[in-house]
Write an enzyme that holds these catalytic residues in place. Structure first.
Site, PDB file in Angstrom:
ATOM      1  N   GLU A   1     -12.371  -0.715  -3.214  1.00  0.00           N
ATOM      2  CA  GLU A   1     -11.551  -0.605  -4.412  1.00  0.00           C
ATOM      3  C   GLU A   1     -11.163  -2.003  -4.900  1.00  0.00           C
ATOM      4  O   GLU A   1     -10.605  -2.790  -4.136  1.00  0.00           O
ATOM      5  CB  GLU A   1     -10.288   0.206  -4.099  1.00  0.00           C
ATOM      6  CG  GLU A   1     -10.617   1.662  -3.802  1.00  0.00           C
ATOM      7  CD  GLU A   1      -9.555   2.362  -2.963  1.00  0.00           C
ATOM      8  OE1 GLU A   1      -8.401   1.932  -2.977  1.00  0.00           O
ATOM      9  OE2 GLU A   1      -9.912   3.343  -2.284  1.00  0.00           O
TER      10      GLU A   1
ATOM     11  N   ALA B   1     -11.304   6.406  -2.964  1.00  0.00           N
ATOM     12  CA  ALA B   1     -11.712   7.461  -2.037  1.00  0.00           C
ATOM     13  C   ALA B   1     -12.155   6.777  -0.744  1.00  0.00           C
ATOM     14  O   ALA B   1     -13.332   6.476  -0.562  1.00  0.00           O
ATOM     15  CB  ALA B   1     -12.839   8.298  -2.628  1.00  0.00           C
ATOM     16  N   GLU B   2     -11.184   6.543   0.130  1.00  0.00           N
ATOM     17  CA  GLU B   2     -11.485   5.759   1.336  1.00  0.00           C
ATOM     18  C   GLU B   2     -12.548   6.411   2.206  1.00  0.00           C
ATOM     19  O   GLU B   2     -13.418   5.736   2.755  1.00  0.00           O
ATOM     20  CB  GLU B   2     -10.199   5.522   2.146  1.00  0.00           C
ATOM     21  CG  GLU B   2      -9.272   4.477   1.531  1.00  0.00           C
ATOM     22  CD  GLU B   2      -8.590   4.907   0.240  1.00  0.00           C
ATOM     23  OE1 GLU B   2      -8.566   6.117  -0.040  1.00  0.00           O
ATOM     24  OE2 GLU B   2      -8.071   4.033  -0.487  1.00  0.00           O
TER      25      GLU B   2
ATOM     26  N   PHE C   1      -5.608  -1.267   2.351  1.00  0.00           N
ATOM     27  CA  PHE C   1      -4.524  -1.408   3.328  1.00  0.00           C
ATOM     28  C   PHE C   1      -4.910  -0.639   4.592  1.00  0.00           C
ATOM     29  O   PHE C   1      -5.516   0.430   4.510  1.00  0.00           O
ATOM     30  CB  PHE C   1      -3.207  -0.861   2.774  1.00  0.00           C
ATOM     31  CG  PHE C   1      -2.603  -1.751   1.715  1.00  0.00           C
ATOM     32  CD1 PHE C   1      -1.824  -2.850   2.068  1.00  0.00           C
ATOM     33  CD2 PHE C   1      -2.825  -1.500   0.375  1.00  0.00           C
ATOM     34  CE1 PHE C   1      -1.278  -3.682   1.096  1.00  0.00           C
ATOM     35  CE2 PHE C   1      -2.277  -2.332  -0.612  1.00  0.00           C
ATOM     36  CZ  PHE C   1      -1.503  -3.428  -0.247  1.00  0.00           C
ATOM     37  N   ALA C   2      -4.493  -1.195   5.718  1.00  0.00           N
ATOM     38  CA  ALA C   2      -4.842  -0.572   7.003  1.00  0.00           C
ATOM     39  C   ALA C   2      -4.292   0.847   7.108  1.00  0.00           C
ATOM     40  O   ALA C   2      -4.846   1.684   7.818  1.00  0.00           O
ATOM     41  CB  ALA C   2      -4.338  -1.428   8.154  1.00  0.00           C
ATOM     42  N   ASP C   3      -3.216   1.120   6.369  1.00  0.00           N
ATOM     43  CA  ASP C   3      -2.660   2.481   6.332  1.00  0.00           C
ATOM     44  C   ASP C   3      -3.715   3.479   5.838  1.00  0.00           C
ATOM     45  O   ASP C   3      -3.766   4.623   6.263  1.00  0.00           O
ATOM     46  CB  ASP C   3      -1.467   2.536   5.365  1.00  0.00           C
ATOM     47  CG  ASP C   3      -0.506   1.387   5.556  1.00  0.00           C
ATOM     48  OD1 ASP C   3       0.622   1.623   5.974  1.00  0.00           O
ATOM     49  OD2 ASP C   3      -0.911   0.222   5.291  1.00  0.00           O
ATOM     50  N   PHE C   4      -4.528   3.043   4.886  1.00  0.00           N
ATOM     51  CA  PHE C   4      -5.498   3.944   4.255  1.00  0.00           C
ATOM     52  C   PHE C   4      -6.718   4.205   5.142  1.00  0.00           C
ATOM     53  O   PHE C   4      -7.573   5.015   4.798  1.00  0.00           O
ATOM     54  CB  PHE C   4      -5.957   3.399   2.898  1.00  0.00           C
ATOM     55  CG  PHE C   4      -4.856   3.014   1.942  1.00  0.00           C
ATOM     56  CD1 PHE C   4      -3.571   3.529   2.079  1.00  0.00           C
ATOM     57  CD2 PHE C   4      -5.109   2.137   0.898  1.00  0.00           C
ATOM     58  CE1 PHE C   4      -2.556   3.166   1.197  1.00  0.00           C
ATOM     59  CE2 PHE C   4      -4.111   1.778   0.007  1.00  0.00           C
ATOM     60  CZ  PHE C   4      -2.827   2.281   0.154  1.00  0.00           C
TER      61      PHE C   4
ATOM     62  N   HIS D   1       2.070   1.083   3.086  1.00  0.00           N
ATOM     63  CA  HIS D   1       1.372  -0.169   2.746  1.00  0.00           C
ATOM     64  C   HIS D   1       1.723  -1.265   3.735  1.00  0.00           C
ATOM     65  O   HIS D   1       1.679  -2.438   3.410  1.00  0.00           O
ATOM     66  CB  HIS D   1       1.736  -0.647   1.339  1.00  0.00           C
ATOM     67  CG  HIS D   1       1.202   0.211   0.237  1.00  0.00           C
ATOM     68  ND1 HIS D   1       1.697   1.447  -0.054  1.00  0.00           N
ATOM     69  CD2 HIS D   1       0.198  -0.006  -0.652  1.00  0.00           C
ATOM     70  CE1 HIS D   1       1.049   1.960  -1.081  1.00  0.00           C
ATOM     71  NE2 HIS D   1       0.119   1.108  -1.464  1.00  0.00           N
TER      72      HIS D   1
END
Ligand SMILES: Cc1ncc(C[n+]2csc(CCOP(=O)(O)OP(=O)(O)O)c2C)c(N)n1
Lengths: 323, 319
Positions: free
Chosen positions: A30, A58-59, A82-85, A128
């Site tokens: 993205e 759309a990870e 982001f590592a969260d995603f 995030h």
């Protein structure tokens, strides 16, 4: 000869150099064209939109696309903002990328990199700010790099891109502007080689990413009292350089692990278990783990800074293992 | 479009082989000789064989869990299937994949167990062949139930956005596991969803007619190969088999199954072959015997193949 560059530059120029060398290397994710944090900024001018490929949000599909491209001869470098995603792509990473080679009995290889950005402290709240690397130490078949300096970032990223396996590459948002020396000539850092960031003899502190710098600051302070802390940075979590960690604990007899995320089931839990079973005789005190409390990452600055491990907590833990 | 006599017989033989393979699997399960449950595609052979026929060996296919149809269609041979089903070292995945069959030599990239996890992977192989300029087409084959999986959406979007050489092939067999698909799917047809992405679509009303299946698929494959982008094709068919061997059953009305047995795609193709005098009933019976012998030989090969050694568990994780 060496020169000084930032962590963000280290990533950017390594991507550029590897893309110049190998036409199969391409970037997808993205907003990789404009690049909010700058890691991929300016690459589109040289390589075009085909190789610096913006995707939709759309990870799971970003990782899935990278898997398909990798198994058919390309060398994709996917970015998850982001590592969260990473959790949105959990099946793609933990079940598919991790297992595809194994499930086909070695008929395919998956030379892909997933770069992502972790770290709390920007008051960005619970989605995030996470450091999710520990979650990916569980599935087999992945490699995990966690660079703490520009030197390690460039050297590990080069190895990641040239590796024929899925590599997760965690960058820390607070490290982007930090600078450090790198050799003028091109170099790669092999996976599974920890770096002793500071020599010491009383306590071993194993830390990664931003926590390496906090551990070094804590070590400076303790040194004034004559306590010499050895700071070991594993640099990759899978494979893990057990030898360097064990050798350090053999010397110091004491171990503290530090990570930014929750200590429970975390990176330190695995390292502590490894040292307890393979280096029990070296230990003069129970192992201490420093990590975040077992809660989501709160927004309010006083709460957020309570969440993130700091120098004081590292110093406390060092004092505890010294008894 | 019309098939030549040779093509008709080759396709008929493949459909027959699929049916006999799955029947054999059922027998081996009943006798306790094999332990892997079967998800058979009885009644759907015209789709599995018809969609794979227009593909070239080097094209990529992401298959489904429903039987061996598309594996046979794409060129995997019975002995490789049985060796993997039996978990032996002679399997192409050396027993590590089991029902997650793969044969990368013929473009069978592997069957995922998490339904829908391969939508985006197929986008990736299509993107790769486009970037490498190889002219290969990717086909992603999936069921009506799987069309509701999350990755369907970004995969259609990216395939259309990037005009990738890919065919989305949906077998609507009317059941998704143990329920009629309309219990969990909002629309009767899956294919029109493609319009939302600007992707052309087609419904093959009679998915039990292999010639109709072939014709619609060949058009989509040709489009992809010409660089004109993705197509979504839906094939209406019916799952005569249970969802898996040993499922509780009872959720498909008996009359419905009986109705569809009358539309068995193999019987229909057989009648056409005889009617068009491409072969006689005797010829086809001989072919059937040959197919049975081929299946038996392949099973025997697998049964006699060596087991993996415990230490093989660590092989093939990393390249
Ligand atoms: C992610 C995931 N969820 C659920 C399942 C269990 N499951 C296996 S087959 C199946 C039904 C699939 O239906 P459909 O796509 O219509 O294909 P069909 O079985 O009818 O051929 C389900 C739910 C699975 N394998 N993976």
């Amino acid at each position: 000869m060496t020169r000084t560059i930032t962590y963000q530059q280290a990533i950017n120029e390594t991507l550029r150099q590897e893309m110049e060398k190998d036409k199969m290397v391409f970037i997808l994710g993205e907003d990789v064209r404009v690049s909010p944090f700058g890691q991929t900024a300016g690459l589109v001018e040289q390589f075009g939109k085909e190789r610096v490929r913006n995707t939709c949000i759309a990870e799971s599909a970003i990782v899935g696309t990278a898997i398909g491209a990798a198994m058919t001869g390309m060398r994709p470098v996917a970015e998850i903002m982001f590592a969260d995603f990473m959790y949105l792509a959990m099946d793609a990473i933990a079940s598919q990328a991790a297992s595809w080679r194994y499930m086909t009995g070695g008929q395919v290889k998956l030379p892909l990199v997933i770069r992502t950005v972790s770290g709390a402290g920007w008051a960005m709240g619970y989605n995030h700010s996470q450091s999710t690397e520990a979650s990916f130490m569980h599935p087999p078949g992945l490699k995990i790099a966690v660079p703490s300096t520009p030197h390690d970032a460039a050297g590990l990223l080069r190895t990641a891109i040239r590796d024929d396996n899925p590599v997760l590459f965690f960058e820390h948002k607070f490290l982007f502007p930090t600078s450090g020396e790198v050799p003028d000539e091109e170099y790669a850092i092999p996976f599974g080689q920890a770096d002793v960031k500071r020599q010491g003899k009383h306590v071993t502190v194993v830390a990664t990413l931003l926590m390496v710098h906090k551990a070094l600051a804590a070590a400076d302070e303790l040194s004034q009292e004559g306590i010499e802390v050895e700071v070991v940075d594993p640099r990759t979590l899978t494979p893990l350089d057990k030898e360097t960690i064990l050798a350090s604990v053999k010397k110091t007899g004491r171990l503290v692990t530090v990570e930014e995320s929750r200590a429970r089931n975390g990176v330190g839990a695995e390292i502590a278990a490894m040292v307890a079973s393979e280096g029990f005789d070296f230990l003069d005190a129970p192992i201490q783990r420093v990590g975040a409390p077992d809660v989501p990452i709160p927004y309010s600055p006083p709460l957020e800074s309570t969440f993130i491990p700091n120098e004081d907590r590292i110093i406390e833990a060092v004092r505890r293992v010294l008894g | 479009m019309a098939f030549s006599a040779e093509e008709m017989l080759a396709l008929y033989r493949k459909m027959l082989l699929v049916r006999r393979m799955e029947e054999k699997h059922g027998e081996l399960l009943a006798s306790g000789d094999i332990w892997m449950m079967g998800h058979f595609g009885t009644g759907q052979e015209a789709v599995a064989i018809g969609i794979t026929a227009p593909l070239k060996k080097e094209d990529y296919l992401f298959p489904t869990h429903r039987g061996v149809g598309e594996f046979i269609g794409k060129g995997m041979v019975p002995k490789d299937i049985w060796a993997e089903y039996y978990g032996r070292t002679t399997g192409l995945a050396k027993g590590k994949g089991g029902l997650h069959l793969s044969d990368v030599r013929v473009g069978l990239m592997g069957l995922v167990g998490s339904l829908g996890a391969d939508f985006a992977v197929a986008v990736g192989t299509a993107l790769s062949s486009k970037m490498r300029g190889t002219g290969q087409v990717t086909m992603i084959y999936f069921g009506d139930g799987t069309s509701n999986q999350a990755d369907f959406h970004p995969s259609m979007n990216l395939a259309a956005l990037w005009q990738l050489p890919i065919v989305f092939a949906c077998a609507n067999n009317q059941y998704s596991e143990l329920a009629h698909y309309r219990e969990t799917t909002s629309t009767e047809h899956i294919a029109p969803r493609a319009a939302g992405y600007g992707v052309p679509w087609k419904i093959v009303e009679d998915g039990n007619d292999i010639q109709a299946v072939y014709a619609a698929t060949a058009e989509a494959v040709d489009r992809a190969r010409r660089g004109e982008g993705p197509t979504l094709v839906e094939y209406k068919t019916y799952r005569i088999a249970a969802h898996f061997t040993g499922d509780p059953g009872g959720y498909q009305p008996k009359e419905e199954i009986e109705e569809w047995k009358k539309k068995d795609p193999i019987d229909r193709f057989r009648a056409r072959i005889i009617e068009q005098k491409v072969a006689t009933a005797d010829d086809l019976e001989n072919m059937n015997r040959e197919v049975i012998a081929e299946v038996e030989d392949a099973v025997k090969y697998a049964q006699e193949s060596p087991w993996p050694a415990p230490e093989d568990i660590y092989q093939d994780l990393y390249a």
